[in-house]
Design a protein around this motif. Structure first.
Motif, PDB file in Angstrom:
ATOM      1  N   GLU A 244     -15.781 -11.206  -0.703  1.00 17.34           N
ATOM      2  CA  GLU A 244     -15.625 -10.534  -1.997  1.00 17.34           C
ATOM      3  C   GLU A 244     -14.151 -10.168  -2.160  1.00 17.34           C
ATOM      4  N   GLU A 245     -13.523 -10.710  -3.187  1.00 17.76           N
ATOM      5  CA  GLU A 245     -12.108 -10.434  -3.390  1.00 17.76           C
ATOM      6  C   GLU A 245     -11.924  -9.045  -3.991  1.00 17.76           C
ATOM      7  N   MET A 246     -11.003  -8.296  -3.424  1.00 14.43           N
ATOM      8  CA  MET A 246     -10.715  -6.959  -3.910  1.00 14.43           C
ATOM      9  C   MET A 246      -9.878  -7.023  -5.193  1.00 14.43           C
ATOM     10  N   LYS A 247      -9.987  -5.988  -6.012  1.00 14.59           N
ATOM     11  CA  LYS A 247      -9.261  -5.964  -7.286  1.00 14.59           C
ATOM     12  C   LYS A 247      -7.759  -5.853  -7.066  1.00 14.59           C
ATOM     13  N   ARG A 248      -7.371  -5.135  -6.032  1.00 13.06           N
ATOM     14  CA  ARG A 248      -5.944  -4.980  -5.750  1.00 13.06           C
ATOM     15  C   ARG A 248      -5.449  -6.099  -4.839  1.00 13.06           C
ATOM     16  N   THR A 249      -4.259  -6.594  -5.096  1.00  9.88           N
ATOM     17  CA  THR A 249      -3.622  -7.525  -4.174  1.00  9.88           C
ATOM     18  C   THR A 249      -3.243  -6.751  -2.908  1.00  9.88           C
ATOM     19  N   PRO A 250      -2.938  -7.439  -1.817  1.00  9.94           N
ATOM     20  CA  PRO A 250      -2.500  -6.716  -0.619  1.00  9.94           C
ATOM     21  C   PRO A 250      -1.299  -5.810  -0.880  1.00  9.94           C
ATOM     22  N   GLU A 251      -0.366  -6.291  -1.687  1.00 14.04           N
ATOM     23  CA  GLU A 251       0.812  -5.470  -2.013  1.00 14.04           C
ATOM     24  C   GLU A 251       0.403  -4.219  -2.794  1.00 14.04           C
ATOM     25  N   GLU A 252      -0.498  -4.389  -3.755  1.00 10.20           N
ATOM     26  CA  GLU A 252      -0.980  -3.246  -4.543  1.00 10.20           C
ATOM     27  C   GLU A 252      -1.781  -2.286  -3.670  1.00 10.20           C
TER      28      GLU A 252
END
Length: 236
Positions: free
Chosen positions: A27-35
């Motif tokens: 499941e892809e998270m809404k925030r990118t790793p940087e965010e």
């Protein structure tokens, strides 16, 4: 309060979450790793960020090291990195690139002599990832379950200069149903090393239970992506 380490799990340089370590549940998270790093480091309770190269764990070698190195530079708190770390070359590379700690799992569990050498050369910098289904240790990205128990492993590494042990109950991971407080607490009492809990942690109540059980830190995945989790901690 025990230390809180939010988790960023990576596949193809994207932040994802799995359920029980099953890659089919990605499941892809809404925030990118940087965010996610920017979000987590706003909170004073965050003393470290836990990053895992999930494909590296399966492929038995790092798959996103160049990208992960960019994340080290973005964080104002220490980052620990795991996933596919099976050589001194990789350990040295990550530490020189900016990681504060590295996590070894399968290689350290299967080659105790190698683990002893690495922890002696990098004292306090290496954490042993003790992933298990209940008390039975899992290997190779959680795709295999061995006959070793977490207590047997903990006893065998008691005298090594590890930074600590990270215990993940795979059956709890990604379910937001609460951690395995009983087993994590038993491991904390048994081991000479600080024990970090991982899997299922969802609330301040879970954090308090783990703290009472003698656990040193908690890795929080899905729940850490919500404002509600952090608001609860602010109120404590």
């Amino acid at each position: 309060m025990i230390e809180i380490w939010p988790a960023i799990d990576l596949i193809d340089n994207k932040s994802v979450r799995l359920t029980e370590g099953d890659y089919a549940t990605k499941e892809e998270m809404k925030r990118t790793p940087e965010e996610a790093i920017a979000f987590y480091t706003r909170y004073p309770q965050v003393t470290r960020i836990h990053v895992v190269d999930l494909m590296g764990a399966v492929k038995k070698q790092p798959t996103s090291s160049a990208y992960i190195e960019t994340l080290f530079k973005r964080s104002t708190v220490p980052i620990e990195i795991g996933g596919g770390i099976r050589s001194e070359k990789t350990i040295q590379h990550y530490l020189e690139a900016g990681a504060s700690y590295v996590i070894v799992g399968t290689k350290g569990l299967q080659d105790r002599d190698w683990l002893a050498k690495m922890t002696t050369r990098y004292p306090g910098k290496i954490y042993l990832g003790l992933d298990a289904k209940g008390e039975k240790v899992a290997l190779n990205g959680w795709t295999e379950v061995s006959e070793q128990t977490i207590y047997e492993v903990a006893e065998a590494v008691n005298d090594l200069p590890l930074g600590g042990i990270i215990y993940t109950d795979i059956t709890k991971d990604g379910k937001m149903g609460g951690p395995n407080v009983e087993v994590t607490g038993a491991l904390a009492r048994f081991s000479k090393h600080p024990i970090t809990a991982s899997g299922g942690i969802r609330s301040l109540e879970d954090i308090r239970k783990l703290e009472k059980a003698g656990v040193a830190a908690a890795i929080v995945g899905k729940a850490a992506n919500t404002h509600a989790f952090w608001e609860g901690l602010d109120d404590d």
